[in-house]
Design a protein around this motif. Structure first.
Motif, PDB file in Angstrom:
ATOM      1  N   LYS A 460      -4.150 -47.936   9.815  1.00 15.85           N
ATOM      2  CA  LYS A 460      -3.137 -48.673  10.566  1.00 15.85           C
ATOM      3  C   LYS A 460      -2.421 -47.808  11.593  1.00 15.85           C
ATOM      4  N   GLN A 461      -2.307 -46.502  11.333  1.00 12.87           N
ATOM      5  CA  GLN A 461      -1.565 -45.632  12.251  1.00 12.87           C
ATOM      6  C   GLN A 461      -2.341 -44.352  12.508  1.00 12.87           C
ATOM      7  N   ALA A 462      -3.429 -44.479  13.221  1.00 16.79           N
ATOM      8  CA  ALA A 462      -4.232 -43.318  13.594  1.00 16.79           C
ATOM      9  C   ALA A 462      -3.772 -42.801  14.953  1.00 16.79           C
ATOM     10  N   VAL A 463      -3.910 -41.489  15.157  1.00 16.78           N
ATOM     11  CA  VAL A 463      -3.567 -40.870  16.437  1.00 16.78           C
ATOM     12  C   VAL A 463      -4.696 -41.158  17.421  1.00 16.78           C
ATOM     13  N   VAL A 464      -4.359 -41.778  18.540  1.00 10.19           N
ATOM     14  CA  VAL A 464      -5.360 -42.217  19.510  1.00 10.19           C
ATOM     15  C   VAL A 464      -4.913 -41.813  20.903  1.00 10.19           C
ATOM     16  N   ILE A 513      -8.022 -39.014  17.207  1.00 17.62           N
ATOM     17  CA  ILE A 513      -7.827 -37.580  17.003  1.00 17.62           C
ATOM     18  C   ILE A 513      -7.486 -37.357  15.530  1.00 17.62           C
ATOM     19  N   ILE A 514      -8.423 -36.764  14.811  1.00 20.59           N
ATOM     20  CA  ILE A 514      -8.210 -36.523  13.379  1.00 20.59           C
ATOM     21  C   ILE A 514      -7.212 -35.390  13.178  1.00 20.59           C
ATOM     22  N   ALA A 515      -7.359 -34.319  13.946  1.00 19.64           N
ATOM     23  CA  ALA A 515      -6.462 -33.162  13.832  1.00 19.64           C
ATOM     24  C   ALA A 515      -6.352 -32.505  15.196  1.00 19.64           C
ATOM     25  N   GLY A 516      -5.183 -31.908  15.477  1.00 16.91           N
ATOM     26  CA  GLY A 516      -4.980 -31.189  16.731  1.00 16.91           C
ATOM     27  C   GLY A 516      -3.843 -31.726  17.563  1.00 16.91           C
TER      28      GLY A 516
END
Length: 547
Positions: A460-464, A513-516
């Protein structure tokens, strides 16, 4: 008067004497000697010219210029050069040449868990935000789910590009370079495996109906598209075999009644007659009872159940009338009786609730058990058959949600995966999977093609961020992040920091973006070519993974 001597040359008394021999030239006159002599004679000139050329080259490279009259007279104002040619900003403000102007963030090195340098998930203080964010357990679990699901693009642990910074002289210079930025946002992300497929009738809800005995179609009562209920009569077949079985049943019942009367009569005379006669009568009765059961079962096998006990006490004609329309409801029986129908009639009934999808018979047509007369389907539930690439078959599991959009339709239907084939197609190398789709509204059609998606993960709240913000720099994926002090004041250094990122699912022009990166950071989305050119200029000869 002097006297000359014949045979001797005359001698000039002013230049020589009789006792002095004539001088001779002893110097060598070869080519080597002449070149050496020429070089020695011109050596001073060569030295002077070389010195002048060296002075000219030095002056050119150091931007010497002829002083103006004002400079010679001491009236010119002194101008001090303040420009960093290497980084394109005033040298007094260059944070790369003068690190003390903007100290670099702490270098935490490589994060083996998430595959980036200076991982903001473990070290949120590296984020270009005024306030250090708090990383929740749910955020870490979200990253773990994304990395565990499938292989993601890797970064090189030796990559040092993340240590670089790009600086502009002013915000106006950033705008003139066409650099545009965007806020790192959070959106819902759905990751799936796609495949093409088709909607089909559920074979467990599909019936092909035919007559149980050969005959002639006497009446056809239903047509394609008609809704039918289980047990409802679709057609009536006139079959001679049915009439014969009914006649056999009547004969068997009559014979049984006679055999029973004879046995009861002889049994009442026990002792007066031979026991052999009683046993013989009993045997005949048992045989007639078996015959009744045999004919009764034969009719039941054709779907014509009869209660023998209810008609056994009727007269022969009454039994014939009762059996004439065996298997038909009273209203139809009365209707057929008025049409002087024969006793050979047998109904073709629907075995389920549904709709007639095919009709292959007309009245007076000869029919056989091998021929399908009607197809009845229950379209309330449909099967979706999808073809999934073999390489992605390991990602799917029974129970996962499936979304399917039929060709020509804007509506998406959903279901759950119920079966995964254990084999791959020999030619296409695709794996078939099946999902059950609720079709209570009746909008789906058999043999409808379309595209489906098997849902693997939903966040629901992924970094995009925009896909254009991510760049591959030879051994790692990077983005340009705007420094958090960019707008502190007009004089604040206009700096963009490079950051390693680990990308996830890509959907159109948006990438997870999974990490960074962390939400609310600002990244460059357009005009990044200018930043990349400056990065390349600063890194010439160093390589992506250089220290």
């Amino acid at each position: 008067m002097s006297q000359s001597v014949i045979g001797r040359p005359s001698v000039n008394p002013d230049t020589s004497s009789p006792d002095t021999p004539a001088p001779t030239d002893q110097r060598p006159h070869g080519l080597v000697w002449k070149l050496g002599r020429w070089f020695l004679d011109g050596l001073p000139t060569i030295i002077v010219m070389s010195v002048l050329v060296a002075i000219g080259y030095y002056g050119h490279t150091h931007h010497w210029k002829i002083p103006t009259f004002a400079e010679l007279t001491g009236q010119a104002k002194l101008v001090f050069k303040d420009w960093c040619e290497e980084h394109g900003v005033p040298e007094s403000k260059c944070v790369i040449c003068n690190p003390d102007l903007m100290p670099a963030s702490p270098d935490y090195g490589w994060c083996t868990e998430h595959g980036v340098n200076n991982c903001p998930l473990h070290n949120p203080d590296v984020a270009e935000l005024k306030k250090t964010p708090v990383i929740t357990k749910a955020t870490m679990q979200q990253a773990d789910r994304a990395l565990a699901l499938r292989e993601r693009p890797d970064n090189n642990a030796a990559c040092k590009v993340y240590q670089k910074r790009i600086q502009f002289a002013s915000n106006e210079a950033v705008q003139q370079a066409g650099v545009d930025v965007e806020l790192v946002d959070q959106e819902s992300v759905t990751e799936w495996v796609s495949g093409t497929g088709e909607i089909r009738y559920d074979p467990t809800r599909l019936a092909n109906l035919s007559s149980r005995v050969p005959g002639t179609a006497w009446r056809v009562l239903k047509n394609v598209g008609d809704q039918v209920q289980e047990g409802e009569i679709l057609a009536v077949v006139d079959a001679a075999e049915v009439g014969l079985l009914k006649a056999d049943l009547v004969k068997a019942i009559v014979a049984e009644k006679l055999a029973r009367k004879n046995f009861e009569r002889l049994n009442g005379l026990k002792g007066a007659i031979a026991g052999k006669d009683i046993l013989e009568a009993e045997s005949i009765l048992a045989k007639e009872e078996a015959e009744v059961l045999s004919v009764e079962q034969a009719l039941a096998n054709l779907g014509l159940s009869v209660d023998v006990s209810s008609i056994a006490n009727l007269s022969k004609q009454a039994m014939i009338d009762r059996l004439r329309f065996l298997g038909f409801p009273n209203e139809l029986a009365e209707q057929f009786r008025s049409q002087t129908a024969s006793a050979n009639l047998i109904p073709v009934r629907s075995s389920m609730n549904g709709v007639i999808t095919e009709r292959n018979v007309v009245s007076s047509e000869v029919v056989t058990p091998e021929r399908t007369l009607f197809e009845v389907a229950d379209p309330s539930w449909m099967w979706l058959i999808l073809n999934v690439p073999l390489e992605e078959a390991s990602l799917i599991q029974v129970g996962q949600q499936v979304r399917f959009q039929p060709n020509g339709s804007r509506k998406e239907v959903t279901g759950n995966l119920s079966w995964i084939s254990t084999a791959a197609d020999k030619q296409t190398r695709m794996v078939k999977v099946r999902a059950e789709i609720d079709n209570a509204e009746g909008q789906l059609r058999d043999e409808t093609f379309g595209a489906g998606r098997i849902i693997l993960r939903q966040e629901k709240q992924a970094v995009v961020i925009p896909r254009s913000a991510v760049h591959w720099e030879g051994c790692c994926q990077v983005v340009f992040v705007r420094n958090k002090h960019y707008f502190d004041s007009p004089e604040s250094p206009k700096v963009f920091q490079l950051r390693n990122v680990r990308t996830g699912f890509v959907n159109g022009n948006r990438v997870e973006i999974i990490a960074g990166l962390l939400p609310d950071e600002v990244v460059v989305t357009q005009g990044s070519d200018v930043l990349r050119a400056q990065l390349l200029k600063n890194s010439l000869g160093a390589g992506c993974c250089a220290e």
